[in-house]
Design a protein around this motif. Structure first.
Motif, PDB file in Angstrom:
ATOM      1  N   ALA A 197      -3.268  -2.039 -30.175  1.00  0.00           N
ATOM      2  CA  ALA A 197      -3.212  -0.585 -30.353  1.00  0.00           C
ATOM      3  C   ALA A 197      -2.681  -0.223 -31.733  1.00  0.00           C
ATOM      4  N   ILE A 198      -1.632  -0.928 -32.146  1.00  0.00           N
ATOM      5  CA  ILE A 198      -1.072  -0.673 -33.483  1.00  0.00           C
ATOM      6  C   ILE A 198      -2.106  -1.002 -34.554  1.00  0.00           C
ATOM      7  N   ASN A 199      -2.786  -2.120 -34.388  1.00  0.00           N
ATOM      8  CA  ASN A 199      -3.802  -2.540 -35.351  1.00  0.00           C
ATOM      9  C   ASN A 199      -4.931  -1.524 -35.443  1.00  0.00           C
ATOM     10  N   VAL A 200      -5.379  -1.009 -34.308  1.00  0.00           N
ATOM     11  CA  VAL A 200      -6.471  -0.035 -34.283  1.00  0.00           C
ATOM     12  C   VAL A 200      -6.099   1.229 -35.050  1.00  0.00           C
ATOM     13  N   ILE A 201      -4.912   1.748 -34.796  1.00  0.00           N
ATOM     14  CA  ILE A 201      -4.492   2.994 -35.437  1.00  0.00           C
ATOM     15  C   ILE A 201      -4.334   2.816 -36.945  1.00  0.00           C
ATOM     16  N   ILE A 202      -3.708   1.718 -37.355  1.00  0.00           N
ATOM     17  CA  ILE A 202      -3.505   1.482 -38.789  1.00  0.00           C
ATOM     18  C   ILE A 202      -4.836   1.189 -39.480  1.00  0.00           C
ATOM     19  N   LYS A 203      -5.667   0.379 -38.844  1.00  0.00           N
ATOM     20  CA  LYS A 203      -6.953   0.029 -39.437  1.00  0.00           C
ATOM     21  C   LYS A 203      -7.806   1.276 -39.676  1.00  0.00           C
ATOM     22  N   GLY A 204      -7.854   2.160 -38.676  1.00  0.00           N
ATOM     23  CA  GLY A 204      -8.645   3.373 -38.826  1.00  0.00           C
ATOM     24  C   GLY A 204      -8.179   4.226 -39.995  1.00  0.00           C
ATOM     25  N   SER A 205      -6.879   4.380 -40.127  1.00  0.00           N
ATOM     26  CA  SER A 205      -6.334   5.163 -41.240  1.00  0.00           C
ATOM     27  C   SER A 205      -6.638   4.521 -42.585  1.00  0.00           C
ATOM     28  N   LEU A 206      -6.511   3.199 -42.653  1.00  0.00           N
ATOM     29  CA  LEU A 206      -6.770   2.498 -43.910  1.00  0.00           C
ATOM     30  C   LEU A 206      -8.224   2.640 -44.337  1.00  0.00           C
ATOM     31  N   TYR A 207      -9.161   2.441 -43.424  1.00  0.00           N
ATOM     32  CA  TYR A 207     -10.580   2.542 -43.763  1.00  0.00           C
ATOM     33  C   TYR A 207     -10.948   3.954 -44.204  1.00  0.00           C
ATOM     34  N   VAL A 208     -10.387   4.947 -43.520  1.00  0.00           N
ATOM     35  CA  VAL A 208     -10.668   6.339 -43.879  1.00  0.00           C
ATOM     36  C   VAL A 208     -10.067   6.663 -45.247  1.00  0.00           C
ATOM     37  N   ALA A 209      -8.857   6.201 -45.499  1.00  0.00           N
ATOM     38  CA  ALA A 209      -8.216   6.457 -46.792  1.00  0.00           C
ATOM     39  C   ALA A 209      -9.015   5.856 -47.940  1.00  0.00           C
ATOM     40  N   GLN A 210      -9.466   4.624 -47.776  1.00  0.00           N
ATOM     41  CA  GLN A 210     -10.216   3.964 -48.848  1.00  0.00           C
ATOM     42  C   GLN A 210     -11.565   4.636 -49.079  1.00  0.00           C
ATOM     43  N   ALA A 211     -12.226   5.060 -48.003  1.00  0.00           N
ATOM     44  CA  ALA A 211     -13.503   5.748 -48.154  1.00  0.00           C
ATOM     45  C   ALA A 211     -13.321   7.094 -48.842  1.00  0.00           C
TER      46      ALA A 211
END
Length: 305
Positions: free
Chosen positions: A141-155
Protein backbone atom coordinates in the motif's frame (compact mmCIF):
# COMPACT_ATOMS: atom_id res chain seq x y z
CA UNK A 1 -19.87 24.49 14.03
CA UNK A 2 -17.12 24.67 16.63
CA UNK A 3 -13.76 23.45 15.34
CA UNK A 4 -13.40 19.73 16.15
CA UNK A 5 -9.62 20.04 15.85
CA UNK A 6 -7.12 22.72 16.90
CA UNK A 7 -7.29 25.57 14.39
CA UNK A 8 -5.16 28.66 13.71
CA UNK A 9 -8.28 30.53 12.60
CA UNK A 10 -11.32 31.40 14.69
CA UNK A 11 -13.64 30.46 11.85
CA UNK A 12 -13.90 26.77 10.94
CA UNK A 13 -15.60 26.01 7.64
CA UNK A 14 -17.49 22.89 6.64
CA UNK A 15 -18.59 24.12 3.22
CA UNK A 16 -17.48 26.71 0.69
CA UNK A 17 -17.87 30.45 1.27
CA UNK A 18 -17.67 33.71 -0.76
CA UNK A 19 -13.88 34.18 -0.65
CA UNK A 20 -13.47 30.84 -2.42
CA UNK A 21 -16.06 31.62 -5.11
CA UNK A 22 -14.99 30.88 -8.70
CA UNK A 23 -16.95 33.99 -9.71
CA UNK A 24 -14.34 36.23 -8.07
CA UNK A 25 -12.05 37.76 -10.72
CA UNK A 26 -9.09 37.15 -8.39
CA UNK A 27 -9.64 33.40 -8.74
CA UNK A 28 -9.96 33.38 -12.52
CA UNK A 29 -8.43 30.35 -14.23
CA UNK A 30 -8.91 31.83 -17.69
CA UNK A 31 -6.36 30.48 -20.16
CA UNK A 32 -4.96 27.95 -17.70
CA UNK A 33 -4.52 24.23 -18.26
CA UNK A 34 -5.32 21.87 -15.38
CA UNK A 35 -4.69 18.16 -14.88
CA UNK A 36 -6.44 16.29 -12.06
CA UNK A 37 -5.69 12.74 -10.94
CA UNK A 38 -8.55 10.93 -9.27
CA UNK A 39 -10.73 13.23 -11.36
CA UNK A 40 -13.72 10.98 -11.92
CA UNK A 41 -15.43 11.23 -8.55
CA UNK A 42 -15.42 12.98 -5.20
CA UNK A 43 -13.02 15.82 -4.50
CA UNK A 44 -11.22 15.53 -7.84
CA UNK A 45 -14.43 15.75 -9.86
CA UNK A 46 -15.78 18.67 -7.84
CA UNK A 47 -12.44 20.48 -8.12
CA UNK A 48 -12.65 20.11 -11.89
CA UNK A 49 -16.12 21.67 -11.88
CA UNK A 50 -14.84 24.63 -9.85
CA UNK A 51 -12.03 25.19 -12.33
CA UNK A 52 -14.58 25.09 -15.14
CA UNK A 53 -16.63 27.76 -13.38
CA UNK A 54 -13.46 29.83 -13.01
CA UNK A 55 -12.87 29.70 -16.77
CA UNK A 56 -10.05 27.18 -17.19
CA UNK A 57 -9.38 26.57 -20.87
CA UNK A 58 -8.43 22.88 -20.68
CA UNK A 59 -8.98 20.26 -17.98
CA UNK A 60 -7.60 16.71 -17.99
CA UNK A 61 -9.26 14.06 -15.84
CA UNK A 62 -7.28 10.93 -14.99
CA UNK A 63 -8.70 7.99 -13.07
CA UNK A 64 -8.90 4.22 -13.12
CA UNK A 65 -12.51 3.92 -14.31
CA UNK A 66 -13.64 5.43 -17.60
CA UNK A 67 -17.37 5.93 -16.92
CA UNK A 68 -16.96 8.25 -13.90
CA UNK A 69 -14.48 10.29 -15.96
CA UNK A 70 -17.02 10.60 -18.78
CA UNK A 71 -19.77 11.52 -16.31
CA UNK A 72 -17.62 14.27 -14.82
CA UNK A 73 -16.69 15.48 -18.31
CA UNK A 74 -20.40 15.79 -19.16
CA UNK A 75 -21.10 17.73 -15.97
CA UNK A 76 -18.24 20.13 -16.73
CA UNK A 77 -19.49 20.75 -20.25
CA UNK A 78 -22.89 21.67 -18.82
CA UNK A 79 -21.22 24.24 -16.57
CA UNK A 80 -18.93 25.71 -19.24
CA UNK A 81 -19.18 24.53 -22.81
CA UNK A 82 -15.99 26.37 -23.74
CA UNK A 83 -13.78 24.12 -21.64
CA UNK A 84 -11.83 21.46 -23.52
CA UNK A 85 -12.16 18.36 -21.30
CA UNK A 86 -9.78 15.45 -21.82
CA UNK A 87 -10.27 12.08 -20.12
CA UNK A 88 -7.84 9.19 -19.84
CA UNK A 89 -8.48 5.99 -17.89
CA UNK A 90 -5.15 5.72 -16.08
CA UNK A 91 -3.59 3.63 -13.36
CA UNK A 92 -1.15 6.13 -11.89
CA UNK A 93 1.04 3.30 -10.59
CA UNK A 94 1.72 2.35 -14.21
CA UNK A 95 4.40 4.69 -15.51
CA UNK A 96 3.66 3.96 -19.18
CA UNK A 97 -0.02 4.81 -18.72
CA UNK A 98 0.80 8.00 -16.82
CA UNK A 99 3.31 9.20 -19.40
CA UNK A 100 0.94 8.36 -22.26
CA UNK A 101 -1.95 10.25 -20.66
CA UNK A 102 0.15 13.37 -20.06
CA UNK A 103 1.62 13.23 -23.57
CA UNK A 104 -1.79 12.83 -25.19
CA UNK A 105 -3.20 15.72 -23.21
CA UNK A 106 -0.58 18.21 -24.34
CA UNK A 107 -0.18 16.81 -27.85
CA UNK A 108 -2.54 16.50 -30.78
CA UNK A 109 -4.31 19.55 -32.13
CA UNK A 110 -3.81 21.67 -29.01
CA UNK A 111 -0.24 21.34 -27.78
CA UNK A 112 0.88 23.28 -24.74
CA UNK A 113 2.10 23.18 -21.17
CA UNK A 114 0.20 22.11 -18.05
CA UNK A 115 -0.13 24.98 -15.60
CA UNK A 116 -1.81 23.29 -12.64
CA UNK A 117 -1.64 19.79 -11.21
CA UNK A 118 -4.16 18.53 -8.65
CA UNK A 119 -2.70 15.28 -7.30
CA UNK A 120 -5.73 13.65 -5.78
CA UNK A 121 -5.53 9.87 -6.30
CA UNK A 122 -4.79 7.50 -3.41
CA UNK A 123 -5.83 4.30 -1.69
CA UNK A 124 -6.49 3.52 1.97
CA UNK A 125 -4.52 0.30 2.26
CA UNK A 126 -4.91 -2.32 4.99
CA UNK A 127 -6.75 -1.15 8.10
CA UNK A 128 -4.80 -3.13 10.66
CA UNK A 129 -2.36 -2.11 13.42
CA UNK A 130 1.30 -3.05 13.28
CA UNK A 131 0.73 -5.95 15.66
CA UNK A 132 -1.54 -7.80 13.21
CA UNK A 133 -1.11 -6.30 9.74
CA UNK A 134 0.16 -8.47 6.92
CA UNK A 135 3.63 -7.14 6.16
CA UNK A 136 3.31 -7.51 2.40
CA UNK A 137 -0.04 -5.70 2.29
CA UNK A 138 1.35 -2.98 4.55
CA UNK A 139 4.36 -2.35 2.32
CA UNK A 140 2.46 -2.77 -0.94
CA UNK A 141 0.00 0.00 0.00
CA UNK A 142 2.82 2.39 0.86
CA UNK A 143 4.61 1.52 -2.37
CA UNK A 144 1.46 2.10 -4.45
CA UNK A 145 0.79 5.54 -3.00
CA UNK A 146 4.39 6.73 -3.30
CA UNK A 147 4.86 5.24 -6.77
CA UNK A 148 1.75 6.96 -8.09
CA UNK A 149 2.86 10.34 -6.80
CA UNK A 150 6.37 9.92 -8.19
CA UNK A 151 5.19 8.96 -11.69
CA UNK A 152 2.72 11.85 -11.78
CA UNK A 153 5.33 14.33 -10.54
CA UNK A 154 7.87 13.28 -13.17
CA UNK A 155 5.30 13.40 -15.97
CA UNK A 156 4.14 16.85 -14.87
CA UNK A 157 7.69 18.20 -14.88
CA UNK A 158 8.07 17.27 -18.55
CA UNK A 159 5.10 19.47 -19.46
CA UNK A 160 5.25 22.34 -16.96
CA UNK A 161 7.11 25.62 -16.86
CA UNK A 162 8.42 25.78 -13.27
CA UNK A 163 7.87 29.50 -12.76
CA UNK A 164 4.19 29.13 -13.71
CA UNK A 165 3.55 25.71 -12.19
CA UNK A 166 1.21 25.14 -9.26
CA UNK A 167 0.73 21.76 -7.56
CA UNK A 168 -1.93 20.99 -4.99
CA UNK A 169 -1.60 17.56 -3.43
CA UNK A 170 -4.48 16.09 -1.48
CA UNK A 171 -2.82 14.79 1.64
CA UNK A 172 -4.33 13.82 5.00
CA UNK A 173 -4.23 14.80 8.62
CA UNK A 174 -3.05 11.21 9.08
CA UNK A 175 0.37 12.47 7.95
CA UNK A 176 0.82 14.35 11.22
CA UNK A 177 -1.78 12.90 13.60
CA UNK A 178 -2.29 9.39 14.94
CA UNK A 179 -6.04 8.75 14.84
CA UNK A 180 -6.04 5.00 15.42
CA UNK A 181 -3.54 2.13 15.20
CA UNK A 182 -5.36 0.78 12.15
CA UNK A 183 -4.28 3.72 9.99
CA UNK A 184 -0.55 3.12 10.29
CA UNK A 185 0.06 2.06 6.67
CA UNK A 186 -1.91 5.01 5.30
CA UNK A 187 -0.27 7.43 7.74
CA UNK A 188 3.25 6.32 6.80
CA UNK A 189 2.40 6.64 3.10
CA UNK A 190 0.86 10.10 3.39
CA UNK A 191 3.79 11.43 5.39
CA UNK A 192 6.14 10.05 2.74
CA UNK A 193 4.05 11.59 -0.04
CA UNK A 194 4.12 14.94 1.77
CA UNK A 195 7.92 14.80 1.78
CA UNK A 196 8.02 13.77 -1.89
CA UNK A 197 6.01 16.80 -3.03
CA UNK A 198 7.76 19.06 -0.53
CA UNK A 199 11.10 17.98 -2.00
CA UNK A 200 9.85 18.83 -5.47
CA UNK A 201 8.90 22.31 -4.27
CA UNK A 202 12.32 22.65 -2.66
CA UNK A 203 14.04 21.56 -5.88
CA UNK A 204 12.26 24.21 -7.96
CA UNK A 205 11.77 26.85 -5.26
CA UNK A 206 14.02 29.42 -6.93
CA UNK A 207 12.19 28.91 -10.22
CA UNK A 208 8.94 29.89 -8.52
CA UNK A 209 7.07 26.59 -8.48
CA UNK A 210 4.31 26.52 -5.85
CA UNK A 211 3.43 23.30 -4.02
CA UNK A 212 0.64 23.01 -1.45
CA UNK A 213 -0.34 20.12 0.81
CA UNK A 214 -4.00 19.89 1.82
CA UNK A 215 -6.02 18.04 4.42
CA UNK A 216 -9.34 18.24 2.53
CA UNK A 217 -11.69 17.73 5.45
CA UNK A 218 -13.96 14.82 6.28
CA UNK A 219 -15.73 14.43 2.95
CA UNK A 220 -18.03 11.50 2.27
CA UNK A 221 -16.08 10.10 -0.68
CA UNK A 222 -15.74 6.43 -1.57
CA UNK A 223 -12.31 6.29 0.04
CA UNK A 224 -13.59 8.02 3.17
CA UNK A 225 -16.39 5.46 3.43
CA UNK A 226 -13.85 2.65 3.12
CA UNK A 227 -11.97 4.09 6.09
CA UNK A 228 -15.19 4.74 8.04
CA UNK A 229 -14.52 8.48 8.17
CA UNK A 230 -17.81 10.38 8.36
CA UNK A 231 -19.57 7.59 10.21
CA UNK A 232 -16.71 7.22 12.68
CA UNK A 233 -16.18 10.90 13.51
CA UNK A 234 -19.84 11.91 13.43
CA UNK A 235 -19.55 14.98 11.21
CA UNK A 236 -19.06 15.78 7.55
CA UNK A 237 -17.54 18.49 5.36
CA UNK A 238 -19.17 19.29 2.04
CA UNK A 239 -17.15 18.42 -1.06
CA UNK A 240 -17.41 22.05 -2.21
CA UNK A 241 -15.01 23.07 0.57
CA UNK A 242 -11.82 21.30 -0.61
CA UNK A 243 -12.76 21.84 -4.26
CA UNK A 244 -13.05 25.61 -3.91
CA UNK A 245 -10.07 25.71 -1.54
CA UNK A 246 -7.98 23.97 -4.21
CA UNK A 247 -9.04 26.59 -6.75
CA UNK A 248 -8.15 29.41 -4.37
CA UNK A 249 -4.70 27.96 -3.70
CA UNK A 250 -3.83 28.27 -7.39
CA UNK A 251 -4.63 32.00 -7.37
CA UNK A 252 -2.09 34.76 -6.64
CA UNK A 253 -3.81 35.39 -3.30
CA UNK A 254 -2.40 32.14 -1.91
CA UNK A 255 1.25 32.63 -2.84
CA UNK A 256 2.17 33.33 0.78
CA UNK A 257 1.15 29.77 1.69
CA UNK A 258 3.53 28.10 -0.77
CA UNK A 259 4.99 24.90 0.68
CA UNK A 260 2.60 24.80 3.64
CA UNK A 261 0.50 21.95 4.98
CA UNK A 262 -3.03 23.33 5.17
CA UNK A 263 -6.47 22.27 6.30
CA UNK A 264 -9.27 23.27 3.93
CA UNK A 265 -11.42 24.10 6.97
CA UNK A 266 -9.26 27.07 7.95
CA UNK A 267 -10.54 30.53 7.09
CA UNK A 268 -8.43 32.03 4.31
CA UNK A 269 -9.40 35.61 5.13
CA UNK A 270 -7.91 35.22 8.58
CA UNK A 271 -4.81 33.60 7.10
CA UNK A 272 -4.38 36.47 4.63
CA UNK A 273 -4.25 38.97 7.49
CA UNK A 274 -1.13 37.14 8.74
CA UNK A 275 0.35 36.61 5.28
CA UNK A 276 3.82 38.05 5.89
CA UNK A 277 4.24 36.30 9.24
CA UNK A 278 3.17 32.93 7.82
CA UNK A 279 5.25 33.25 4.66
CA UNK A 280 8.44 34.08 6.51
CA UNK A 281 8.00 31.62 9.38
CA UNK A 282 7.90 27.87 9.81
CA UNK A 283 4.25 27.66 10.81
CA UNK A 284 2.29 24.95 8.97
CA UNK A 285 5.44 23.00 8.10
CA UNK A 286 5.96 19.42 9.26
CA UNK A 287 9.15 19.58 11.31
CA UNK A 288 10.64 19.14 14.75
CA UNK A 289 8.59 21.06 17.34
CA UNK A 290 10.82 23.40 19.31
CA UNK A 291 13.70 23.34 16.85
CA UNK A 292 15.38 26.69 17.61
CA UNK A 293 15.94 27.81 14.01
CA UNK A 294 13.17 28.68 11.59
CA UNK A 295 13.24 27.31 8.06
CA UNK A 296 14.18 30.68 6.58
CA UNK A 297 17.22 30.97 8.84
CA UNK A 298 18.71 27.55 8.18
CA UNK A 299 18.17 27.79 4.45
CA UNK A 300 20.13 31.01 4.33
CA UNK A 301 22.81 30.19 6.88
CA UNK A 302 23.29 26.44 7.19
CA UNK A 303 26.57 25.03 5.90
CA UNK A 304 27.54 21.39 5.59
CA UNK A 305 31.09 20.55 6.64
Amino acid sequence: MAAPFPSPTAKWHTTTYPTLSPARPELSAKGRTVLITGGGTGIGAETARYFAQAGASRIALLGRREQPLLDTKASIEQINGDVDVFVAPTDITNKEQVDAAFDRFVGGDQPGKIDILISNAAIVGPLNPISSVDADQFLDAINVIIKGSLYVAQAFLRHAVPQDAVIVETNSSAAHLNFAPAFVSYSVAKLAVYRLWDSLGFEFEKAGMRVYHVQPGVVNTDMNKEAGGVKAVGFEDHVSLPASFNLWLTSPEAKFLKGKFLWANWDVDELKIRAKEIEEGSEFNIQVVGWPFGEKNWKSGWQVS
